[in-house]
Design a protein around this motif. Structure first.
Motif, mmCIF file in Angstrom:
data_model
loop_
_atom_site.group_PDB
_atom_site.id
_atom_site.type_symbol
_atom_site.label_atom_id
_atom_site.label_comp_id
_atom_site.label_asym_id
_atom_site.label_seq_id
_atom_site.Cartn_x
_atom_site.Cartn_y
_atom_site.Cartn_z
ATOM 1 N N ILE A 53 1.200 -1.127 0.006
ATOM 2 C CA ILE A 53 -0.166 -0.223 0.028
ATOM 3 C C ILE A 53 1.113 0.735 0.005
ATOM 4 N N CYS A 54 0.638 2.320 -0.849
ATOM 5 C CA CYS A 54 1.247 3.839 -0.655
ATOM 6 C C CYS A 54 1.322 4.003 0.704
ATOM 7 N N SER A 55 3.062 4.602 0.352
ATOM 8 C CA SER A 55 3.291 4.667 2.188
ATOM 9 C C SER A 55 2.636 6.486 2.689
ATOM 10 N N SER A 56 2.109 6.931 2.002
ATOM 11 C CA SER A 56 1.673 7.842 2.276
ATOM 12 C C SER A 56 0.236 8.556 2.851
ATOM 13 N N LEU A 57 -0.828 6.670 2.741
ATOM 14 C CA LEU A 57 -1.871 6.524 3.239
ATOM 15 C C LEU A 57 -1.901 6.042 4.152
ATOM 16 N N LYS A 58 -2.719 6.580 5.612
ATOM 17 C CA LYS A 58 -2.625 6.033 6.835
ATOM 18 C C LYS A 58 -2.227 4.580 7.144
#
Length: 620
Positions: A246-251
């Protein structure tokens, strides 16, 4: 929950529950089975043609990402550390068919949903290859009849009708899967190393899987002409398939690296979530459709009463496979959605309970919601929905009541079939699914079955089952499935409140309505989009006899100088007309009825019967 307790929750397990109508992401405490938080998103369904039902695979994937993200936000607001999520399970709508490009990662067509009927002509074509057109020809291998319901015929239709899929299959780029395969592949990397797999419960719903050898069957793939390199690898329902990316910028980016370690078709997940691990235990799930599964243990039981034999679960690579008898009903909660979206009778799903309660009865009105034909125990694709027994007294509240009763009657038919096949009647029915929040429905169900209905206080049993499988997987080991370790479930019980005679009377009238719903549709399409008048034997006979009468009238006028003969042209709405053959022009006829007179030459007369295309205008 007190703040001091939040720090000692222990390991958590996430669960993706991707259904026909909505997607959920739920998080459970692995030690107590307590549901801590969840988020739900409704899924858009597309109906491009009558009988067609599609969903966008990318919308399905986006809904999963949204649910995961929103649930993580809710957990953080509760001061729950999401890094305690140690595993993730997947449950999914079964049979729904997705094909995508392994190189680009893009879907090559909308997903064909399990309810879809477009493949009826494909089914008919396949049946012609089978001795006696026997729908149960492959049942000994698959447990399933040949039907529009299952994935093999949907995949065959896509290969026959979608050029992009045919081309990708020829080039070895096409990947097939049910929704679980699409999600696991996408969530573990997609085109960058995603894992293409499925579990035995989902594989057993394709008609390409041998439920005894637990392998894709080459003979079945040859019969349906399906390239085997499209198919996912089949795994158990509880093992590590791959790691979340999962994209690391998301919670929810904190879930990167968490194993996806449980996978079950939604009905099998509900069976596990209801803890029906013993031979003879059964549950009924009320969702878009209605699905009653009865655990038959490690023996494969074949129904003689219209039920399916399916794989219940295999909870580990080295664990035994368990089987189930299943009764499938296409339309349950979907009938409420139809009343809301198509007819506008109700404004919300919750309102139907209030309306039905106000009526207190259907007042002799019976509703057979065979929108996609009839599934178990009839397997009759020609059936269509009907509402019968209407009177001037019938109102929308009675129809709402009849709709709820229809769900219960369909369940009764399945339960009767299971009791006959198993030989031991069920003494209570465990239930789950979104519709079980309707207490009137649950009471009606108990009344019609004449046995108690038992509803767990925590309704999310499908998500719970997937979480249990994920947490119990080898290499995760945070959820014990030993009977002594399972958390007792608190339940609400509904007892029958009407006498059995009344129940039997209502059920008998329902079955009468079912018989009237059959035979509405045929698979033979009219040529050139129209219907020839010669398809009707009575009309054909009428046309020929009318032509003979015209010739006779001409003969009479010539021989006896009697210019008139009377014929009846009922098919044209002319109940009585005179045909006058003018002695001066034997090729002309005059048709006269009470209001109008036409003058026709021979070609005009033939046109009246649809044989030639020449416009005739009445005289001014």
């Amino acid at each position: 929950m007190a703040a001091s307790n939040r720090m000692v929750l222990g390991p958590l397990v996430g669960s993706i529950d991707q259904g026909t109508s909505s997607t959920r992401f739920l998080v459970f405490n692995a030690k107590t089975a307590e549901l801590l938080s969840h988020h739900q998103v409704e899924i858009n369904q597309k109906f491009p043609k009558e009988g067609w039902v599609e969903q966008d695979p990318k919308d399905i994937l986006r809904s999963v990402h949204e649910c995961v993200e929103k649930t993580c936000e809710k957990l953080q607001k509760l001061n729950i550390d999401i890094t305690n999520i140690k595993a993730i399970g997947v449950s999914n709508q079964r049979e729904t068919t997705v094909v995508w490009d392994r190189v680009t990662g893009e879907p090559l067509h909308n997903a064909i949903v399990w309810l879809d009927l477009r493949t009826q002509s494909t089914v008919e074509r396949l049946l012609k290859k089978i001795p006696g057109r026997n729908k149960a020809y492959f049942k000994s291998k698959t447990g399933l009849p040949i039907s529009t319901y299952f994935s093999a015929v949907k995949l065959r239709w896509l290969l026959d009708n979608v050029e992009a899929i045919k081309k990708a299959a020829d080039n070895g780029r096409a990947l097939f899967g049910t929704v679980d395969s699409w999600l696991i592949w996408s969530l573990t990397g997609g085109k960058n190393g995603g894992i293409h797999c499925t579990d035995v419960t989902n594989a057993s719903r394709t008609m390409l899987f041998n439920i005894h050898s637990l392998e894709w069957d080459s003979d079945l793939c040859q019969f349906f002409n399906i390239p085997m390199d499209m198919l996912p690898k089949v795994r158990s329902s509880s093992e590590i398939y791959g790691l979340m990316k999962i994209c690391s910028s998301l919670k929810s980016g904190a879930l990167t690296g968490v194993p996806i370690s449980g996978c079950l078709g939604d009905q099998s997940a509900a069976l596990v979530g209801q803890m029906c691990f013993q031979d003879g235990q059964a549950k009924n799930t009320y969702g878009t459709g209605c699905f009653l599964l009865c655990n038959t243990g490690q023996k494969c039981v074949f129904s003689e009463h219209g039920l399916l034999t399916t794989i219940a679960y295999k909870l580990g690579r080295d664990k035994p496979v368990f089987y189930a008898l299943e009764g499938s009903v296409a339309i349950a909660g979907a009938v409420v959605r139809w009343l809301r979206d198509n007819l506008g009778i109700v404004k919300s799903s919750q309102e139907i309970e209030k309306m039905a309660a106000e009526a207190g009865t259907s007042y002799g009105c019976y509703f057979v919601p065979a929108f996609s034909g009839l599934y178990a125990p009839y397997w009759e694709p020609s059936a269509r929905g009907i509402i019968c027994g209407l009177t001037q007294f019938t109102n929308k509240n009675h129809i709402a009541f009849a709709a709820l009763e229809a769900v219960c009657f369909q369940t009764r038919e399945i339960l009767d079939a299971i009791n006959k096949d198993c030989g031991i009647p069920l003494h209570q029915l465990q239930v789950d699914g979104g519709m079980t929040s309707n207490k009137l429905l649950m009471q009606l169900q108990s009344d019609i079955l004449c046995i108690p209905v038992v509803k767990p206080s925590m309704p999310e049993t499908t998500g719970l089952g997937a979480a249990m499988a994920a947490g119990a997987a080898e290499g995760v080991g945070i959820w014990s499935l030993n009977p002594g370790d399972l958390t007792p479930v608190t339940c609400e019980r509904f007892q029958p409140q009407i006498n059995p005679e009344e129940s039997e009377y209502r059920f008998a009238r329902w079955k009468k309505a079912v018989m009237k719903s059959m035979g509405w549709e045929t698979t033979e399409a009219p040529s050139n989009g129209g219907t020839s008048i010669f398809c009707s034997l009575p009309l054909g006979f009428f046309i020929m006899s009318s032509m003979i009468m015209l010739i006779g009238a001409k003969y009479i006028s010539v021989k006896y100088r009697n210019p008139k003969a009377v014929i009846s042209i009922i098919g044209l709405g002319i109940e009585s007309a005179e045909v006058s053959i003018h002695p001066s022009c034997a090729e002309t006829a005059v048709l006269v009825n009470e209001t109008t007179q036409w003058t026709l030459d021979a070609a005009d007369f033939l046109f009246c019967f649809g044989l030639l295309s020449k416009e005739i205008l009445p005289p001014t």
